[in-house]
Motif scaffolding. Structure first.
Motif, short mmCIF file in Angstrom:
data_model
loop_
_atom_site.label_atom_id
_atom_site.label_comp_id
_atom_site.label_asym_id
_atom_site.label_seq_id
_atom_site.Cartn_x
_atom_site.Cartn_y
_atom_site.Cartn_z
N UNK A 124 0.83 -1.22 0.00
CA UNK A 124 0.00 0.00 0.00
C UNK A 124 0.85 1.26 0.00
N UNK A 125 2.15 1.12 -0.21
CA UNK A 125 3.02 2.29 -0.05
C UNK A 125 2.71 3.34 -1.11
N UNK A 126 2.93 4.59 -0.73
CA UNK A 126 2.65 5.73 -1.61
C UNK A 126 3.69 6.80 -1.32
N UNK A 127 3.80 7.76 -2.22
CA UNK A 127 4.80 8.81 -2.06
C UNK A 127 4.15 10.13 -1.68
N UNK B 109 -10.20 2.53 -3.10
CA UNK B 109 -9.80 1.95 -4.39
C UNK B 109 -10.31 2.83 -5.53
N UNK B 110 -11.56 3.25 -5.43
CA UNK B 110 -12.20 4.01 -6.50
C UNK B 110 -11.56 5.39 -6.67
N UNK B 111 -11.27 6.05 -5.54
CA UNK B 111 -10.57 7.34 -5.61
C UNK B 111 -9.24 7.18 -6.36
N UNK C 234 -6.66 -3.83 0.79
CA UNK C 234 -5.78 -4.96 0.47
C UNK C 234 -6.60 -6.14 -0.08
N UNK C 235 -7.75 -6.40 0.53
CA UNK C 235 -8.58 -7.52 0.09
C UNK C 235 -9.04 -7.32 -1.36
N UNK C 236 -9.44 -6.09 -1.67
CA UNK C 236 -9.89 -5.79 -3.03
C UNK C 236 -8.74 -5.94 -4.02
N UNK D 28 -5.90 -9.03 -8.21
CA UNK D 28 -4.55 -9.36 -8.67
C UNK D 28 -3.60 -8.18 -8.76
N UNK D 29 -3.90 -7.10 -8.01
CA UNK D 29 -3.00 -5.95 -8.00
C UNK D 29 -2.02 -6.05 -6.82
N UNK D 30 -0.75 -5.69 -7.06
CA UNK D 30 0.27 -5.73 -6.01
C UNK D 30 0.47 -4.35 -5.36
N UNK D 31 0.45 -3.33 -6.23
CA UNK D 31 0.74 -1.97 -5.74
C UNK D 31 -0.35 -1.01 -6.23
N UNK D 32 -0.39 0.19 -5.65
CA UNK D 32 -1.40 1.19 -6.03
C UNK D 32 -1.19 1.65 -7.47
#
Ligand SMILES: O=C1NC(=O)NC(C(=O)O)N1
Length: 309
Positions: free
Chosen positions: A4-7, A256-258, A288-290, A295-299
């Motif tokens: 879930x990391x972000x900058x 997720x939608x945002x 994370x569940x979604x 099948x997504x690993x990162x944002x």
């Protein structure tokens, strides 16, 4: 493993989630709570004005079935307090939010900030809807252009703006044309939908005191407007300007939608008022569940990839 990391302007956050400015971020105790909240990747301070403010009379916040209405009136401990906090106390990446009741005050405050030791990110709130007699500045495109032109004639540190919601595609074009002229780090969209009205039918009266009961709307009811503003501004703004999505988040699906609509980070306000700071753990788990399901690993795997028909 889902990441879930972000900058945040060069700082890596373990989660893309922030608090919406104004919610649980006015006092030192509240700010320390945020610093100790798991799955809150970064935090934003209550918009600070040059002088401390009491704000509007109570009742000024009212919880609704599908959101909230507020008429706080920028109550805050004053710019000096929050500057001291970000310089001396901060332990978690923090955005300093500032507001002004006049363009002159905004210039005064930002000149002081430019001269200060603070090098971190700042967000200029151009959109508070609850100051009696004051317009939401960012609905006046020429005035916004003038203020940003003067600010960026001297301000060299990281600076973003908090925008009100727009409801017309031409307005998205106009505000983006102004913002793209300046070296902004980010826009934070949306602020509350200004000047809504809620009625208590039993009492046959309004539910907040200031401005005859007119106040800013938040929560579930504003999600479609928030998503539209995130999407429209992402489509129009230079890539160098990040988009912080705020508005209507009550679930991991909303986060997720945002992000699907283009948000780099996502703020949560009303739902914190309803559920408490534990909401961030729930939102992170649901996100994370979604992502796992899809099948997504990162944002970055899905950020901004909303499909059209
Ligand atoms: O920018 C703001 N947005 C809101 O919805 N409320 C606060 C406030 O009234 O202080 N400020």
């Amino acid at each position: 493993e889902i990441d879930l990391s972000a900058d945040l302007f060069g700082q890596t956050l373990t989660s893309p989630l922030l608090n919406a400015s104004g919610v649980h971020c006015q006092t030192k105790e509240e700010l320390n709570d945020l610093a100790n909240t798991s799955n809150l990747g970064a935090m934003v301070t209550k918009s600070a004005t040059l002088q401390a403010r009491e704000g509007n009379p109570n009742p000024r916040y009212y919880d609704l079935e599908n959101g909230s209405i507020n008429s706080m009136g920028l109550p805050n401990l004053g710019y000096d307090f929050y500057l001291d906090y970000v310089l001396q106390e901060q332990t978690k990446p923090t955005i300093l939010s500032v507001a002004a009741l006049s363009a002159a005050d905004a210039i005064t405050l930002l000149k002081d900030l430019q001269a200060s030791d603070y090098q971190g990110p700042t967000e200029l709130n151009l959109s508070c809807p609850n100051i009696v007699g004051e317009p939401q500045l960012a609905y006046d495109f020429e005035a916004t252009d003038r203020v940003l032109s003067e600010v960026f004639s001297f301000y060299t540190k990281p600076l973003g703006v908090k925008l009100p919601p727009y409801f017309d595609l031409v307005h998205f074009d106009k505000i983006a044309a102004v913002l793209n002229k300046y070296p902004l780090t980010h826009v934070n969209t949306i602020n509350s939908i200004g000047n809504g009205l809620w009625v208590d039918i039993d009492q046959e009266q309004v539910v907040t005191k200031a401005k005859g009961g007119f106040g800013g709307l938040g929560g579930t009811m504003v999600l479609p407007t928030a998503l539209a503003n995130v999407r429209a501004l992402r489509q129009r703004l230079n890539d160098s300007i990040k988009v912080l999505g705020t508005g209507g988040v009550t679930s991991g699906a909303d986060v997720f939608t945002h992000i699907l609509c283009g948000a780099d980070l996502v703020s949560v306000g009303t739902q914190v008022m309803k559920e408490g700071l534990g909401v961030y753990d729930r939102l992170a788990e649901e996100l994370k569940d979604i992502m796992a399901e899809k099948g997504y690993q990162t944002l970055s795997d899905f950020r901004g990839k909303l499909k059209e028909l």
